[in-house]
Design an enzyme around this catalytic site. Sequence first.
Site, short mmCIF file in Angstrom:
data_model
loop_
_atom_site.label_atom_id
_atom_site.label_comp_id
_atom_site.label_asym_id
_atom_site.label_seq_id
_atom_site.Cartn_x
_atom_site.Cartn_y
_atom_site.Cartn_z
N HIS A 1 0.86 -1.19 0.00
CA HIS A 1 0.00 0.00 0.00
C HIS A 1 0.89 1.23 0.00
O HIS A 1 1.65 1.45 0.94
CB HIS A 1 -0.88 0.03 1.25
CG HIS A 1 -2.00 -0.96 1.22
ND1 HIS A 1 -2.99 -1.00 2.15
CD2 HIS A 1 -2.28 -1.95 0.33
CE1 HIS A 1 -3.84 -1.97 1.85
NE2 HIS A 1 -3.42 -2.57 0.76
N TYR B 1 -9.69 4.92 6.81
CA TYR B 1 -10.10 5.24 8.18
C TYR B 1 -11.15 6.34 8.07
O TYR B 1 -10.85 7.41 7.53
CB TYR B 1 -8.92 5.76 9.01
CG TYR B 1 -7.87 4.71 9.29
CD1 TYR B 1 -7.92 3.94 10.44
CD2 TYR B 1 -6.83 4.48 8.39
CE1 TYR B 1 -6.97 2.95 10.69
CE2 TYR B 1 -5.86 3.50 8.64
CZ TYR B 1 -5.95 2.74 9.79
OH TYR B 1 -5.01 1.76 10.04
N PRO C 1 -6.59 -0.75 17.93
CA PRO C 1 -6.17 -1.16 16.57
C PRO C 1 -6.12 -0.02 15.53
O PRO C 1 -5.58 -0.22 14.45
CB PRO C 1 -7.18 -2.23 16.18
CG PRO C 1 -8.32 -2.08 17.12
CD PRO C 1 -7.82 -1.44 18.35
N LYS D 1 -1.00 -0.96 14.75
CA LYS D 1 0.35 -1.00 15.32
C LYS D 1 0.67 -2.20 16.20
O LYS D 1 1.84 -2.46 16.51
CB LYS D 1 0.59 0.27 16.14
CG LYS D 1 0.61 1.54 15.31
CD LYS D 1 1.73 1.50 14.31
CE LYS D 1 1.74 2.67 13.38
NZ LYS D 1 2.46 2.40 12.13
N TYR E 1 2.47 6.25 10.23
CA TYR E 1 1.74 5.10 9.70
C TYR E 1 2.69 4.03 9.14
O TYR E 1 2.46 2.84 9.33
CB TYR E 1 0.73 5.55 8.63
CG TYR E 1 -0.30 4.49 8.36
CD1 TYR E 1 -1.24 4.13 9.32
CD2 TYR E 1 -0.33 3.82 7.14
CE1 TYR E 1 -2.18 3.14 9.09
CE2 TYR E 1 -1.28 2.82 6.90
CZ TYR E 1 -2.19 2.49 7.88
OH TYR E 1 -3.12 1.50 7.65
P1 RFL Z 1 -0.70 -12.74 21.08
O1 RFL Z 1 -0.97 -12.77 19.63
O2 RFL Z 1 -1.82 -12.42 22.00
O3 RFL Z 1 -0.07 -14.14 21.46
C1 RFL Z 1 0.12 -14.54 22.80
C2 RFL Z 1 0.07 -16.06 22.85
O4 RFL Z 1 0.31 -16.47 24.21
C3 RFL Z 1 -0.61 -17.50 24.53
N1 RFL Z 1 -0.80 -17.56 25.99
C4 RFL Z 1 -0.21 -18.46 26.79
N2 RFL Z 1 0.61 -19.48 26.54
C5 RFL Z 1 1.04 -20.22 27.60
N3 RFL Z 1 0.65 -20.00 28.88
C6 RFL Z 1 -0.19 -18.98 29.17
N4 RFL Z 1 -0.57 -18.77 30.44
C7 RFL Z 1 -0.66 -18.16 28.12
N5 RFL Z 1 -1.46 -17.08 28.05
C8 RFL Z 1 -1.55 -16.73 26.76
C9 RFL Z 1 -1.86 -17.14 23.76
O5 RFL Z 1 -2.73 -18.26 23.56
C10 RFL Z 1 -1.28 -16.61 22.45
O6 RFL Z 1 -1.12 -17.63 21.50
O7 RFL Z 1 0.45 -11.70 21.45
P2 RFL Z 1 1.75 -11.24 20.59
O8 RFL Z 1 2.50 -12.43 20.06
O9 RFL Z 1 2.43 -10.24 21.45
O10 RFL Z 1 1.15 -10.50 19.30
C11 RFL Z 1 0.41 -9.32 19.42
C12 RFL Z 1 -0.61 -9.22 18.29
O11 RFL Z 1 -1.36 -10.43 18.22
C13 RFL Z 1 -1.57 -8.03 18.48
O12 RFL Z 1 -0.85 -6.90 18.91
C14 RFL Z 1 -2.29 -7.66 17.16
O13 RFL Z 1 -3.18 -8.67 16.77
C15 RFL Z 1 -3.06 -6.35 17.32
N6 RFL Z 1 -3.84 -5.99 16.13
C16 RFL Z 1 -3.24 -5.42 15.03
N7 RFL Z 1 -1.90 -5.23 15.00
C17 RFL Z 1 -1.31 -4.72 13.89
O14 RFL Z 1 -0.08 -4.53 13.88
N8 RFL Z 1 -2.01 -4.37 12.75
C18 RFL Z 1 -3.35 -4.54 12.71
O15 RFL Z 1 -3.93 -4.28 11.65
C19 RFL Z 1 -4.03 -5.04 13.87
N9 RFL Z 1 -5.35 -5.21 13.88
C20 RFL Z 1 -5.22 -6.20 16.10
C21 RFL Z 1 -5.95 -5.79 14.96
C22 RFL Z 1 -5.86 -6.84 17.18
C23 RFL Z 1 -7.23 -7.02 17.13
N10 RFL Z 1 -7.83 -7.69 18.24
C24 RFL Z 1 -8.72 -8.76 18.11
C25 RFL Z 1 -7.28 -7.51 19.58
C26 RFL Z 1 -7.31 -5.96 14.90
C27 RFL Z 1 -7.96 -6.56 15.99
C28 RFL Z 1 -9.46 -6.66 15.89
C1 PHB Z 2 -7.10 -5.03 9.39
O1 PHB Z 2 -6.89 -5.21 8.18
O2 PHB Z 2 -7.56 -5.93 10.11
C2 PHB Z 2 -6.77 -3.72 10.00
C3 PHB Z 2 -6.27 -2.70 9.20
C4 PHB Z 2 -5.96 -1.48 9.77
C5 PHB Z 2 -6.16 -1.29 11.13
C6 PHB Z 2 -6.64 -2.32 11.94
C7 PHB Z 2 -6.96 -3.55 11.37
O3 PHB Z 2 -5.85 -0.11 11.71
#
Ligand code: RFL
Ligand code: PHB
Length: 389
Positions: free
Chosen positions: A72, A201, A293, A297, A384
Amino acid sequence: MRQQVVIIGAGPAGLLLGCLLDNAGIDNIILERQTKDYVLARIRAGILEQTTVDMLHYAGAGARLAQEGIAHHGVNIAFGQELENIALGASTGGKVVTAYGQTEVTKDLYDLRMKNGSPTIYSAENVSISDFDTSNPTVSYEQDGSTVTISCDLIAGCDGYHGVSRASIPKSAITAFEKIYPFGWLGVLSDTPPVANEVVYANAPRGFALCSMRSMTRSRYYIQCDLDDKVENWSDDAFWDELKRRLPSQLADEIITGPSLEKSIAPLRSFVAEPLRFGRLLLAGDAAHVVPPTGAKGLNLAFSDIHYLYHAMKSYFADHDDSALDHYSYQALQRVWKTERFSWYLTNLTHRFNDDPFEQRMKEAELAYITSSEAGRQTLAENYVGLPL
Ligand code: RFL
Ligand code: PHB
């Protein structure tokens, strides 16, 4: 059993650290509470910063991303009937972001880990950490009714916001900063072509909306919803209608709707725990900090932590350089706070917090200012694409 590093959590942060340590010849084990299928199916982030892409290549997990990731070169900001495209490369030395789902990132890292052959224990129950303030820390877990204890040099707490690592630290040793937002995001995934080539956005009087994608045939959309709202309250038709009401008509008229493949509600929070080092226990990713989100980041910040942590661990094992571990905490937190600021700012600017029409006009005026000013566009673009490591 003995390992140099025990990694708790097989999310993207834990898997990336494991792959980097494997490449450096540092032995490690990953303990994950969930099943492999659960972890590999989780749908979350979608937008990768350039440094995240670079790290996946460096780790050796970038081949599919190079084929399937969608670059992008801009990001769209919508408010009222306005739709402004902010070019990313012009003010950032040519940097772009890449649309590639977290689900795919996790799969690629998992495949590499399987190739490397280092142990990953899924369904590890009751993981517990002991003696991390001594030079002989241990981590225990239960499986099939028996308890396994691993002694190690270092423990990486990569177990997300609800994990055991941060919870094991005495309250007096850790400071937490938190903001809970008074709304959530309702997300829908559908096999329909995305409405725009780059993320949108949208600020609207009815609330925030976001248009994103996983591929040219799979869309990801979100709308701001009440915190106590339920997925069951939203039929697919109701979701598409509300999304269209929040977008400029030039976009709303173009949306191709279809059945949802997944629908979920996520709360929004800003959170930072300081420091990131407690003796031999080091926190990284969502275990240490969470961003709303808006701005995409979370995953990227988890990866920048792993960049610093991996280099600190390498110094620690090569030179017995204990100060490298303290430096990790200091260095990672610098970038964490700047990124927290951007995610908080963009959330405030684009979401509806109350029904005060003056606040809505202020947000529209600020969006009009930022998108029309060279300095404003540059500030948005450089944040960004991701701040330098
Ligand atoms: P995770 O992915 O939460 O992984 C942690 C892992 O630890 C396990 N765990 C355990 N294992 C052993 N013993 C325990 N007691 C445990 N407790 C937990 C869990 O099962 C899991 O497998 O953390 P990590 O690796 O730090 O990664 C972080 C990312 O997953 C998170 O920051 C992103 O998903 C956030 N996020 C986004 N980030 C972006 O950079 N770009 C995006 O576009 C973006 N969109 C989003 C998002 C997060 C969202 N939600 C659902 C919170 C959109 C959404 C909707
Ligand atoms: C996504 O594609 O899930 C997404 C994109 C941008 C955001 C958050 C989530 O800021």
